[in-house]
Design an enzyme around this catalytic site. Sequence first.
Site, short mmCIF file in Angstrom:
data_model
loop_
_atom_site.label_atom_id
_atom_site.label_comp_id
_atom_site.label_asym_id
_atom_site.label_seq_id
_atom_site.Cartn_x
_atom_site.Cartn_y
_atom_site.Cartn_z
N LYS A 252 0.86 -1.09 -0.18
CA LYS A 252 -0.02 -0.06 0.11
C LYS A 252 0.85 1.13 -0.22
CE LYS A 252 -3.61 -2.57 2.19
NZ LYS A 252 -4.24 -3.02 3.54
N GLN B 29 -4.66 -1.32 9.50
CA GLN B 29 -4.40 -2.58 8.98
C GLN B 29 -4.89 -3.73 10.16
OE1 GLN B 29 -3.25 -3.42 5.72
NE2 GLN B 29 -3.80 -5.26 6.25
N ASP C 33 -11.01 2.61 3.93
CA ASP C 33 -11.40 1.36 3.97
C ASP C 33 -12.91 1.15 4.00
OD1 ASP C 33 -10.33 -1.19 3.22
OD2 ASP C 33 -9.79 -1.57 5.21
#
Length: 287
Positions: free
Chosen positions: A53, A97, A120
């Site tokens: 990422k 994460q 997200d």
Amino acid sequence: MADILDGKALAQTLQTDLAQQIAKIKAAGGRSPGLAVLMVGDNPASAAYVRNKERACEKLGMVSLGKHFPANTTQAELSQVIDELNHDDRVDGILVQLPLPDHLDSVALLNQIHPDKDADGLHPMNLGRLVRGEVGLQSCTPAGVMKLLEEYHIDPRGKHAVVIGRSILVGKPLGLMLLAQDATVTMAHSRTPDLPAVARSADILVAAVGRPNLITADMVKPGAVVIDVGINRITDDGGGRLVGDVDFASVKDVASWITPVPGGVGPMTVTMLMANTVWSYLRRVAG
Ligand SMILES: NC(=O)c1ccc[n+]([C@@H]2O[C@H](COP(=O)([O-])OP(=O)(O)OC[C@H]3O[C@@H](n4cnc5c(N)ncnc54)[C@H](OP(=O)(O)O)[C@@H]3O)[C@@H](O)[C@H]2O)c1
């Protein structure tokens, strides 16, 4: 023999478009969109995802403002960092994460991310928008699957889509996205009786489970579109390799379209994260 839904190639095309968009913003004197990925501990799989990422961020000309924390970081410390990032004007997207170490309450932390920076798409506000069919940030993996279907002109309308897996990260939002595009959706999970029969009724079959080779050729209707979200590391031949939830070798002879692992849904996930961050940036800059 199925055709390949090439997520790697599509991701590359979309990333080139995003890089051009960002270059234009910068040439006009604008700041770069910024993404902060928060990683706690040293889970090797998570570390690899985070590296991907951050690399993608830099490659596209975005600012990577990520922070890595030791495994013993407290809830209060992370909560404070999220608060600071929520107020930091350089930051357009925040991602925690997952999974986090067991002592941390991930839901509380995800809920603390400002919905407009929720890269997200996991904040209840954005999930609520998805349920209501409103515009909002959407979870990257399911959004990537929908983009792949769109690219290859596979219209979910009127199709029977079976999504195996009901996580909040993948299965549930993907079911809602397919429903919004007029598919008839069945959500299957670990308590679904006769999974093979349910899977065989799918025109679009999505496996988002995390079990290597769960889906075999006898579970797939001839001509179905098969999307393999699973990423499983197996070490059967000495070295490690990644496989999906679908037995690609046999299913490719039955399906009409299939995503490979790697090179299918995975690269789309990272790309949709970048797209979400740029989208958030544009909304924030436009006010
Ligand atoms: N390609 C990507 O970018 C990407 C992104 C995210 C995740 N993934 C991968 O996708 C997979 C799923 O991730 P996740 O986060 O959604 O996993 P998860 O939270 O563990 O959810 C797995 C789901 O699969 C269901 N399930 C488990 N065993 C089953 C079985 N034998 N038959 C039918 N359903 C079963 C579970 O049912 P219950 O709810 O009944 O327990 C659950 O709903 C993993 O391999 C993950 O690594 C890939």
